[in-house]
Scaffold this motif. Structure first.
Motif, PDB file in Angstrom:
ATOM      1  N   ILE A 172       0.850  -1.185   0.000  1.00  0.00           N
ATOM      2  CA  ILE A 172       0.000   0.000   0.000  1.00  0.00           C
ATOM      3  C   ILE A 172       0.890   1.240   0.000  1.00  0.00           C
ATOM      4  N   PHE A 173       0.581   2.181  -0.877  1.00  0.00           N
ATOM      5  CA  PHE A 173       1.316   3.434  -0.957  1.00  0.00           C
ATOM      6  C   PHE A 173       0.382   4.588  -0.645  1.00  0.00           C
ATOM      7  N   GLY A 174       0.919   5.596   0.011  1.00  0.00           N
ATOM      8  CA  GLY A 174       0.102   6.741   0.352  1.00  0.00           C
ATOM      9  C   GLY A 174       0.929   7.890   0.873  1.00  0.00           C
ATOM     10  N   GLN A 175       0.285   8.744   1.625  1.00  0.00           N
ATOM     11  CA  GLN A 175       0.899   9.952   2.169  1.00  0.00           C
ATOM     12  C   GLN A 175       0.426  10.096   3.608  1.00  0.00           C
ATOM     13  N   ALA A 176       1.326  10.533   4.486  1.00  0.00           N
ATOM     14  CA  ALA A 176       0.958  10.709   5.894  1.00  0.00           C
ATOM     15  C   ALA A 176       1.624  11.950   6.461  1.00  0.00           C
ATOM     16  N   GLN A 177       0.904  12.649   7.310  1.00  0.00           N
ATOM     17  CA  GLN A 177       1.482  13.780   8.020  1.00  0.00           C
ATOM     18  C   GLN A 177       2.426  13.250   9.099  1.00  0.00           C
ATOM     19  N   THR A 178       3.533  13.963   9.310  1.00  0.00           N
ATOM     20  CA  THR A 178       4.505  13.555  10.320  1.00  0.00           C
ATOM     21  C   THR A 178       4.388  14.366  11.601  1.00  0.00           C
ATOM     22  N   THR A 179       3.543  15.370  11.590  1.00  0.00           N
ATOM     23  CA  THR A 179       3.329  16.244  12.742  1.00  0.00           C
ATOM     24  C   THR A 179       1.981  16.921  12.608  1.00  0.00           C
ATOM     25  N   SER A 180       1.515  17.515  13.671  1.00  0.00           N
ATOM     26  CA  SER A 180       0.297  18.332  13.575  1.00  0.00           C
ATOM     27  C   SER A 180       0.632  19.816  13.550  1.00  0.00           C
ATOM     28  N   ILE A 181       1.932  20.134  13.630  1.00  0.00           N
ATOM     29  CA  ILE A 181       2.378  21.531  13.618  1.00  0.00           C
ATOM     30  C   ILE A 181       2.372  22.047  12.181  1.00  0.00           C
ATOM     31  N   VAL A 182       1.707  23.162  11.964  1.00  0.00           N
ATOM     32  CA  VAL A 182       1.582  23.731  10.621  1.00  0.00           C
ATOM     33  C   VAL A 182       2.904  24.342  10.178  1.00  0.00           C
ATOM     34  N   ASN A 183       3.347  23.949   8.981  1.00  0.00           N
ATOM     35  CA  ASN A 183       4.548  24.523   8.367  1.00  0.00           C
ATOM     36  C   ASN A 183       4.162  25.896   7.820  1.00  0.00           C
ATOM     37  N   PRO A 184       4.845  26.976   8.250  1.00  0.00           N
ATOM     38  CA  PRO A 184       4.453  28.315   7.808  1.00  0.00           C
ATOM     39  C   PRO A 184       4.609  28.537   6.306  1.00  0.00           C
ATOM     40  N   THR A 185       5.479  27.776   5.657  1.00  0.00           N
ATOM     41  CA  THR A 185       5.677  27.933   4.216  1.00  0.00           C
ATOM     42  C   THR A 185       4.532  27.323   3.422  1.00  0.00           C
ATOM     43  N   THR A 186       4.071  26.140   3.833  1.00  0.00           N
ATOM     44  CA  THR A 186       3.032  25.438   3.075  1.00  0.00           C
ATOM     45  C   THR A 186       1.623  25.673   3.621  1.00  0.00           C
ATOM     46  N   GLY A 187       1.525  26.097   4.882  1.00  0.00           N
ATOM     47  CA  GLY A 187       0.223  26.288   5.504  1.00  0.00           C
ATOM     48  C   GLY A 187      -0.419  24.997   5.976  1.00  0.00           C
ATOM     49  N   ALA A 188       0.357  23.901   5.952  1.00  0.00           N
ATOM     50  CA  ALA A 188      -0.146  22.597   6.394  1.00  0.00           C
ATOM     51  C   ALA A 188       0.980  21.853   7.104  1.00  0.00           C
ATOM     52  N   PRO A 189       0.653  20.881   7.921  1.00  0.00           N
ATOM     53  CA  PRO A 189       1.704  20.066   8.535  1.00  0.00           C
ATOM     54  C   PRO A 189       2.502  19.308   7.465  1.00  0.00           C
ATOM     55  N   ASN A 190       3.768  19.037   7.762  1.00  0.00           N
ATOM     56  CA  ASN A 190       4.598  18.282   6.822  1.00  0.00           C
ATOM     57  C   ASN A 190       4.044  16.878   6.631  1.00  0.00           C
ATOM     58  N   ALA A 191       4.195  16.376   5.409  1.00  0.00           N
ATOM     59  CA  ALA A 191       3.736  15.030   5.070  1.00  0.00           C
ATOM     60  C   ALA A 191       4.779  14.356   4.198  1.00  0.00           C
ATOM     61  N   VAL A 192       4.817  13.032   4.261  1.00  0.00           N
ATOM     62  CA  VAL A 192       5.740  12.246   3.453  1.00  0.00           C
ATOM     63  C   VAL A 192       4.993  11.080   2.819  1.00  0.00           C
ATOM     64  N   ALA A 193       5.590  10.513   1.779  1.00  0.00           N
ATOM     65  CA  ALA A 193       5.036   9.308   1.163  1.00  0.00           C
ATOM     66  C   ALA A 193       5.331   8.118   2.067  1.00  0.00           C
ATOM     67  N   PHE A 194       4.466   7.094   2.009  1.00  0.00           N
ATOM     68  CA  PHE A 194       4.742   5.868   2.772  1.00  0.00           C
ATOM     69  C   PHE A 194       4.453   4.643   1.942  1.00  0.00           C
ATOM     70  N   ARG A 195       5.075   3.542   2.363  1.00  0.00           N
ATOM     71  CA  ARG A 195       4.821   2.203   1.809  1.00  0.00           C
ATOM     72  C   ARG A 195       4.472   1.315   3.001  1.00  0.00           C
TER      73      ARG A 195
END
Length: 170
Positions: A143-166
């Motif tokens: 299974i491939f997808g995307q997951a947030q690694t924190t709930s802290i909002v990144n000021p550059t993107t306006g959303a928490p950081n996320a990475v791809a996962f397997r």
């Protein structure tokens, strides 16, 4: 989905186009994938309105052998699905935990990657943040997808950081 757009999932073949319909009482459905056995997976509006966002809500659905079957949720108001060649189904579903910066913006609650198997739905978890999404399952069940690694909002993107996962053998 748009509240002003009415569309239905359909299945095309050499003999024509078949309307797969929507949940009775709802107007719109959407197909995301089809496998070699002709199983179509997507979502259908369910005739309800999300009390947090005010938008129409939808339920993940499977169309097979001329029938539509709804997939269980995690208690939230939205879900969406994709399938592989073996009929294994992954996607995302909202749970009931309030959250405003999910992978898809403010849907009111957390978005969680899920695996559907028979009549059960499994929350695949996250990578430290509150939201995740599964968008592909291989024939081997990876299974491939995307997951947030924190709930802290990144000021550059306006959303928490996320990475791809397997995810596999879970």
């Amino acid at each position: 989905f748009s509240e002003y757009l009415v569309s239905h999932a359909f299945l095309g073949s050499a003999s024509g186009v078949k309307d797969l319909g929507a949940i009775p009482g709802a107007n719109t459905s959407d197909a995301n994938s089809i496998n070699d056995q002709g199983v179509v997976v997507g979502q259908s509006q369910n005739g309800k309105v999300d009390p947090i966002t005010g938008q129409p809500t939808s339920t993940a659905a499977v169309w097979a052998r001329g029938r539509m079957r709804l997939l269980r949720s995690l208690g939230g108001t939205q879900s969406l699905a994709w399938a592989n060649a073996h009929g294994q189904i992954v996607g995302w579903a909202l749970n009931k935990i309030p959250y405003t910066t999910s992978l898809f913006g403010n849907l009111g609650t957390e978005v969680r990657a899920v695996l559907w198997s028979g009549k059960t739905v499994k929350d695949l978890g996250s990578l430290g943040g509150p939201s995740s999404n599964a968008y592909l399952i291989t024939p081997r069940g990876e299974i491939f997808g995307q997951a947030q690694t924190t709930s802290i909002v990144n000021p550059t993107t306006g959303a928490p950081n996320a990475v791809a996962f397997r995810y596999w053998n879970g």
